[in-house]
Design a protein around this motif. Structure first.
Motif, PDB file in Angstrom:
ATOM      1  N   ILE A   1       0.821  -1.212   0.000  1.00  0.00           N
ATOM      2  CA  ILE A   1       0.000   0.000   0.000  1.00  0.00           C
ATOM      3  C   ILE A   1       0.855   1.262   0.000  1.00  0.00           C
ATOM      4  CG2 ILE A   1      -1.820  -1.215   1.255  1.00  0.00           C
ATOM      5  CD1 ILE A   1      -1.043   0.611   3.669  1.00  0.00           C
ATOM      6  N   LEU A   2       2.151   1.161   0.324  1.00  0.00           N
ATOM      7  CA  LEU A   2       2.959   2.364   0.486  1.00  0.00           C
ATOM      8  C   LEU A   2       3.117   3.146  -0.812  1.00  0.00           C
ATOM      9  CD1 LEU A   2       5.803   1.318   2.965  1.00  0.00           C
ATOM     10  CD2 LEU A   2       3.689   2.573   3.413  1.00  0.00           C
ATOM     11  N   TYR A   3       3.372   2.447  -1.926  1.00  0.00           N
ATOM     12  CA  TYR A   3       3.594   3.165  -3.182  1.00  0.00           C
ATOM     13  C   TYR A   3       2.343   3.922  -3.642  1.00  0.00           C
ATOM     14  CZ  TYR A   3       4.575   4.163  -8.061  1.00  0.00           C
ATOM     15  OH  TYR A   3       4.732   4.791  -9.270  1.00  0.00           O
ATOM     16  N   PRO A   4       1.163   3.286  -3.712  1.00  0.00           N
ATOM     17  CA  PRO A   4      -0.011   4.064  -4.131  1.00  0.00           C
ATOM     18  C   PRO A   4      -0.360   5.193  -3.161  1.00  0.00           C
ATOM     19  CG  PRO A   4      -0.636   1.826  -3.506  1.00  0.00           C
ATOM     20  CD  PRO A   4       0.847   1.845  -3.598  1.00  0.00           C
ATOM     21  N   VAL A   5      -0.173   4.996  -1.853  1.00  0.00           N
ATOM     22  CA  VAL A   5      -0.452   6.072  -0.903  1.00  0.00           C
ATOM     23  C   VAL A   5       0.544   7.218  -1.099  1.00  0.00           C
ATOM     24  CG1 VAL A   5      -0.513   6.694   1.536  1.00  0.00           C
ATOM     25  CG2 VAL A   5      -1.540   4.550   0.777  1.00  0.00           C
ATOM     26  N   PHE A   6       1.802   6.867  -1.363  1.00  0.00           N
ATOM     27  CA  PHE A   6       2.820   7.881  -1.644  1.00  0.00           C
ATOM     28  C   PHE A   6       2.447   8.702  -2.880  1.00  0.00           C
ATOM     29  CE2 PHE A   6       6.459   8.531  -4.558  1.00  0.00           C
ATOM     30  CZ  PHE A   6       7.117   9.567  -3.886  1.00  0.00           C
TER      31      PHE A   6
END
Length: 630
Positions: free
Chosen positions: A42-47
């Motif tokens: 989830i980190l990349y899309p949230v970033f």
């Protein structure tokens, strides 16, 4: 797909994005290893969406600081995307940048187990991370899957935008695909001929045995010994039961009737093709193909594409000055009469002049080669393709058009208009007459030579359609796109039948196996994926190239896959070994490397085109790129 609760998005303090994402990042990295691999997704899309929201609200400076602070975490897997997003610094850039627009218009599907989902939900609520919660809820489809968390970050879990929810994607990939080879194809006709010859030889052998037995009986001898000797010699030969069994083994490939009316091949061309198929070399892991490599020199980076005819007799290059040049391989090395200006005359045989693009098949300096010059496009030529019979040639250009050329008349016959932007690729149907094109306008189109307008328009990709490839039974076309997906389309209905996700970069090359069951795709990061069209799943990724994979080709019987790359190598892969293992069985990298049979390096020559002739000679071409003087 499960949704989290609606978060409060009224807080426009730009510092909240950096603070919230930093806390989420720290929490994910400190989680138990068992769940960390799923939570990391989830980190990349949230970033990305945190950055885009900062830009949308006009906080350009804060967005730049946020981007530079956390970009290092994602460079290994998403370098290309980050390079595109780096220039998005104003609200108007969100509409002008295709990738940013795609992110904002489409949700990303992420799978995780029930416990990982509950951990994420509990963290977001307990820490009052409403800003991060709102981003997850608005832009991510969290799909909870049963069972334990996946131990590794699977290749197919790469962040890919498809424009469809996960359930809709699975519904598309459940559609029935008739993946067999073409009915009444040249291969099937050859199989029938071989089977008939085998039966005839077997019948003649039995008659000979009977005659020999009668003769020996009449002479008073014993019918045993000689008869046994004849049988032994007959069965040991190459034309008896062995040929029949081979023909039967090949015949198990399912045959599919074409949905489009098929053109009729002339008897002369059919006889020549069947003769080539009879003399086809049998390839495998212990019998690698011979390779004929043609190198373009002095192109000065103006050569955009190369294509080779079915029999290898013709090679065409498409150039940035809107021209096409066709070389006859049978005339390579022949001397040509000098002309005054060194340009193409009436017979299309120019002389070598300073700065001219000359291709040579030999290492001899100052050799003169003849080519035919074709001019008509008003923009760079990005793709060219010969018809299966070698009488016609298609070209695709930056002027938004396709052109049909007669190689007998050396003239342009038709100009096909329909695309609204540059056309990146064009490919003839395996039987000719029909062809497909791929364009920057996000569509692929199917055409016939006799009509100026497309028969079908395939729309659905979220970015450029970079390459197109026909299925061997002519009922489907595959398209590779900058949106990192490959799609399979039904030619008759224009319906999308499969969406293949897993590539981390734009898909630049495609190839279909001769039996029609498998498809290979290559991307800009050097990864090659083998897909099972029936199930829609990746059989196995083939890793090894360090540059863009520009071209792929299956051998005639489908046992080998050849790949050409910008890393100046041709690689040969064992298809039979690759398709025997499932993804679950292939967790060790060493197993993956065993599938690479041979690496053939070139001398500073990126590989533009590969093609197996009907006799299984591997033909390759590329443009020599001298190393930088520095």
């Amino acid at each position: 797909m499960l949704s989290l609760v609606n978060g409060d998005r009224s807080d426009n303090n730009p510092g909240r994005y950096k603070e919230g994402f930093s806390k989420l990042r720290s929490w994910v990295h400190s989680s138990l290893d068992q769940y960390k691999n799923e939570l990391l997704r989830i980190l990349y899309p949230v970033f990305v969406h945190s950055f885009l929201e900062l830009v949308a609200k006009g906080y350009s400076q804060e967005a730049r600081v946020f981007f530079q602070t956390f970009r290092d975490d994602h460079e290994a897997l998403h370098m290309r995307d980050l390079q595109k997003l780096e220039g998005v610094l104003a609200p108007q850039h969100l509409e002008e940048t295709e990738l940013a627009r795609s992110f904002r218009e489409n949700k990303i599907d992420i799978k995780m187990c029930q416990y990982s989902f509950e951990l994420l939900l509990q963290y977001l609520h307990n820490t009052d991370s409403m800003l991060m919660l709102s981003i997850v809820n608005a832009h991510i489809n969290l799909q909870v899957v049963p069972g334990q968390p996946s131990p590794l970050f699977e290749e197919e879990e790469a962040v890919t935008l498809t424009g469809k929810a996960q359930d809709a994607l699975e519904l598309i990939n459940q559609k029935e695909i008739r993946w067999g080879a073409l009915e009444d194809s040249l291969e099937e006709k050859l199989e029938k001929e071989l089977a008939a010859e085998a039966e005839k030889a077997e019948a003649e052998g039995k008659d000979a045995d009977a005659d020999e037995s009668k003769k020996r009986t009449a002479e008073g001898g014993k019918p045993g010994g000689a008869g046994k000797k004849v049988k032994k010699e007959k069965t040991g030969g190459g034309g008896g039961k062995g040929s029949k069994s081979e023909a039967t083994a090949v015949a198990v490939i399912p045959r599919v009737k074409p949905e489009l009316p098929m053109p009729v091949m002339s008897e002369e061309l059919e006889r020549q093709a069947l003769d080539d198929l009879r003399n086809r070399a049998r390839l495998g892991s212990s019998a690698l193909p011979s390779v004929s490599f043609y190198t373009f020199i002095n192109t000065h980076n103006s050569l955009n594409c190369v294509s080779i005819s079915a029999d290898g007799s013709l090679v065409v290059g498409g150039f940035s000055d809107s021209s096409l040049k066709v070389w006859d391989m049978t005339k390579i090395g022949e001397s040509v009469a000098p002309s005054e200006n060194g340009t193409a005359g009436g017979n299309g045989t120019p002389t070598k002049s300073p700065g001219e693009n000359i291709m040579t098949g030999t290492a001899v300096d100052n050799s003169k080669t003849s080519y035919t010059l074709f001019k008509g496009h008003a923009g760079p030529v990005y793709a060219a393709n010969f018809s299966p019979d070698g009488e016609y040639m298609l070209s695709a250009s930056g002027d938004h058009t396709l052109r049909l050329w007669s190689l007998k008349l050396n003239a342009n016959i038709c100009c096909y208009k329909g695309h609204n932007y540059p056309v990146w690729d064009v490919q003839y149907c395996p039987v000719g007459h029909y062809f497909a094109s791929a364009s920057h306008d996000r569509t692929a189109r199917v055409w016939s030579m006799e009509r100026m307008h497309p028969l079908r328009i395939m729309a659905g990709h979220l970015s450029d359609v970079d390459c197109v490839q026909w299925h061997v039974n002519c009922n489907y076309i595959a398209t590779g796109s900058s949106d990192k997906t490959v799609r399979l389309w039904d030619v008759q209905t224009g319906e999308c039948m499969r969406i293949f996700t897993g590539h981390r970069g734009m898909v630049l090359s495609l190839a279909m196996s001769p039996d029609g069951r498998y498809m290979a795709s290559g991307d800009e990061d050097g990864a090659i994926m083998m897909w099972d069209l029936g199930s829609g799943r990746c059989v196995l990724p083939l890793m090894g190239h360090t540059g863009c994979v520009w071209t792929l080709a299956f051998s005639g019987e489908g046992s080998l896959l050849a790949s050409g790359s910008a890393d100046s190598t041709v690689r040969l892969w064992d298809v039979n070994a690759s398709t025997k293992f499932s993804r679950a069985e292939d967790k060790a990298g060493s197993v993956r490397r065993l599938r690479l049979l041979k690496t053939l390096p070139t001398k500073s020559t990126p590989v533009y085109s590969l093609k197996f002739s009907r006799r299984n000679l591997l033909l390759a071409a590329g443009a020599f790129t001298p190393p930088n003087s520095s």
